[in-house]
Design a protein around this motif. Sequence first.
Motif, mmCIF file in Angstrom:
data_model
loop_
_atom_site.group_PDB
_atom_site.id
_atom_site.type_symbol
_atom_site.label_atom_id
_atom_site.label_comp_id
_atom_site.label_asym_id
_atom_site.label_seq_id
_atom_site.Cartn_x
_atom_site.Cartn_y
_atom_site.Cartn_z
ATOM 1 N N ASP A 215 -2.519 8.438 7.306
ATOM 2 C CA ASP A 215 -3.391 7.303 6.994
ATOM 3 C C ASP A 215 -2.936 5.983 7.627
ATOM 4 O O ASP A 215 -3.765 5.116 7.903
ATOM 5 C CB ASP A 215 -3.485 7.113 5.467
ATOM 6 C CG ASP A 215 -4.176 8.295 4.795
ATOM 7 O OD1 ASP A 215 -4.735 9.146 5.514
ATOM 8 O OD2 ASP A 215 -4.142 8.378 3.545
ATOM 9 N N THR B 175 -1.912 11.763 3.524
ATOM 10 C CA THR B 175 -0.486 11.458 3.556
ATOM 11 C C THR B 175 -0.295 10.078 4.204
ATOM 12 O O THR B 175 -1.186 9.575 4.908
ATOM 13 C CB THR B 175 0.317 12.521 4.341
ATOM 14 O OG1 THR B 175 -0.141 12.552 5.696
ATOM 15 C CG2 THR B 175 0.176 13.895 3.707
ATOM 16 N N ILE B 176 0.873 9.495 3.953
ATOM 17 C CA ILE B 176 1.130 8.134 4.454
ATOM 18 C C ILE B 176 1.050 8.088 5.977
ATOM 19 O O ILE B 176 0.421 7.193 6.555
ATOM 20 C CB ILE B 176 2.525 7.662 3.961
ATOM 21 C CG1 ILE B 176 2.509 7.489 2.436
ATOM 22 C CG2 ILE B 176 2.940 6.361 4.658
ATOM 23 C CD1 ILE B 176 3.898 7.326 1.805
ATOM 24 N N LEU C 293 4.572 13.280 0.441
ATOM 25 C CA LEU C 293 3.717 12.090 0.497
ATOM 26 C C LEU C 293 3.713 11.471 1.893
ATOM 27 O O LEU C 293 2.706 10.916 2.332
ATOM 28 C CB LEU C 293 4.181 11.041 -0.528
ATOM 29 C CG LEU C 293 4.042 11.430 -2.003
ATOM 30 C CD1 LEU C 293 4.726 10.412 -2.899
ATOM 31 C CD2 LEU C 293 2.560 11.565 -2.381
ATOM 32 N N ASP D 120 2.088 5.796 -7.623
ATOM 33 C CA ASP D 120 0.993 6.619 -8.160
ATOM 34 C C ASP D 120 1.385 8.088 -8.280
ATOM 35 O O ASP D 120 0.654 8.880 -8.866
ATOM 36 C CB ASP D 120 -0.246 6.517 -7.262
ATOM 37 C CG ASP D 120 -0.973 5.196 -7.432
ATOM 38 O OD1 ASP D 120 -0.643 4.446 -8.373
ATOM 39 O OD2 ASP D 120 -1.868 4.907 -6.612
ATOM 40 N N ASN D 121 2.491 8.464 -7.673
ATOM 41 C CA ASN D 121 2.909 9.865 -7.664
ATOM 42 C C ASN D 121 4.256 10.093 -8.342
ATOM 43 O O ASN D 121 4.982 11.028 -8.008
ATOM 44 C CB ASN D 121 2.924 10.389 -6.228
ATOM 45 C CG ASN D 121 1.522 10.581 -5.685
ATOM 46 O OD1 ASN D 121 0.879 11.576 -5.978
ATOM 47 N ND2 ASN D 121 1.023 9.595 -4.942
ATOM 48 N N THR E 285 2.601 1.724 -3.376
ATOM 49 C CA THR E 285 1.617 2.212 -4.345
ATOM 50 C C THR E 285 1.488 3.737 -4.296
ATOM 51 O O THR E 285 1.351 4.385 -5.339
ATOM 52 C CB THR E 285 0.248 1.542 -4.104
ATOM 53 O OG1 THR E 285 0.414 0.145 -4.321
ATOM 54 C CG2 THR E 285 -0.823 2.061 -5.053
ATOM 55 N N ARG E 286 1.556 4.308 -3.090
ATOM 56 C CA ARG E 286 1.503 5.779 -2.975
ATOM 57 C C ARG E 286 2.646 6.418 -3.781
ATOM 58 O O ARG E 286 2.454 7.431 -4.445
ATOM 59 C CB ARG E 286 1.653 6.230 -1.511
ATOM 60 C CG ARG E 286 0.549 5.742 -0.590
ATOM 61 C CD ARG E 286 -0.698 6.578 -0.787
ATOM 62 N NE ARG E 286 -1.782 6.089 0.032
ATOM 63 C CZ ARG E 286 -2.256 6.724 1.109
ATOM 64 N NH1 ARG E 286 -1.725 7.864 1.517
ATOM 65 N NH2 ARG E 286 -3.278 6.228 1.784
ATOM 66 N N LYS F 279 0.838 -1.211 0.000
ATOM 67 C CA LYS F 279 0.000 0.000 0.000
ATOM 68 C C LYS F 279 0.865 1.251 0.000
ATOM 69 O O LYS F 279 0.543 2.247 -0.654
ATOM 70 C CB LYS F 279 -0.908 0.026 1.234
ATOM 71 C CG LYS F 279 -2.087 -0.890 1.102
ATOM 72 C CD LYS F 279 -3.074 -0.673 2.236
ATOM 73 C CE LYS F 279 -4.263 -1.581 2.033
ATOM 74 N NZ LYS F 279 -4.961 -1.873 3.274
#
Length: 141
Positions: free
Chosen positions: A106, A102-103, A89, A29-30, A25-26, A22
């Motif tokens: 979350d 943000t990581i 991020l 995706d960025n 992936t952040r 997960k």
Amino acid sequence: MSIEKTLSIIKPDAVSKNIIGKIITRFEDNGLYLVAGKLLHLSDDDAGGFYQEHKGKPFYEDLIKFMTSGPVFIQVLEGEDAITKNRELMGDTDPTRAIKGTIRADFANSIDANAVHGSDSQTSAIREIEYFFKAEEVLNK
Ligand code: ADP
Ligand code: MG
């Protein structure tokens, strides 16, 4: 804007929650690309050398204890402004202050167990990448 490399660590709390994917992936995706990666269980010496700038601070002993408490995933990320983008991020060091999305906001539990590390400057990125990776372990795309 320039293409940079930065060191990212997925800390023991996040590895034990099974959310390595997960978090990666952040990054993906960025616009950040993995160019090196490995799982390691750090020794006291590994973590102490890495966090030498924090030696003597009140949270230092707890930080070393935490970073050696279980395996970490250490990676080199590459992309446009990778150092700043990774810090954005990640979010604030203290997850209660981190912006939603943000990581750390979350996925993190506390300022100690805050899911990720990211280099804070060009100088530390170079030092931190060399600390964990030989030159031939980092892809040059
Ligand atoms: P960052 O990881 O956001 O670059 P620092 O370099 O200031 O933050 O600190 C390194 C790590 O030490 C933090 O990610 C956090 O896990 C821990 N830390 C920093 N400040 C504190 C604090 N006041 N109390 C407890 N732990 C802290
Ligand atoms: Mg730092």
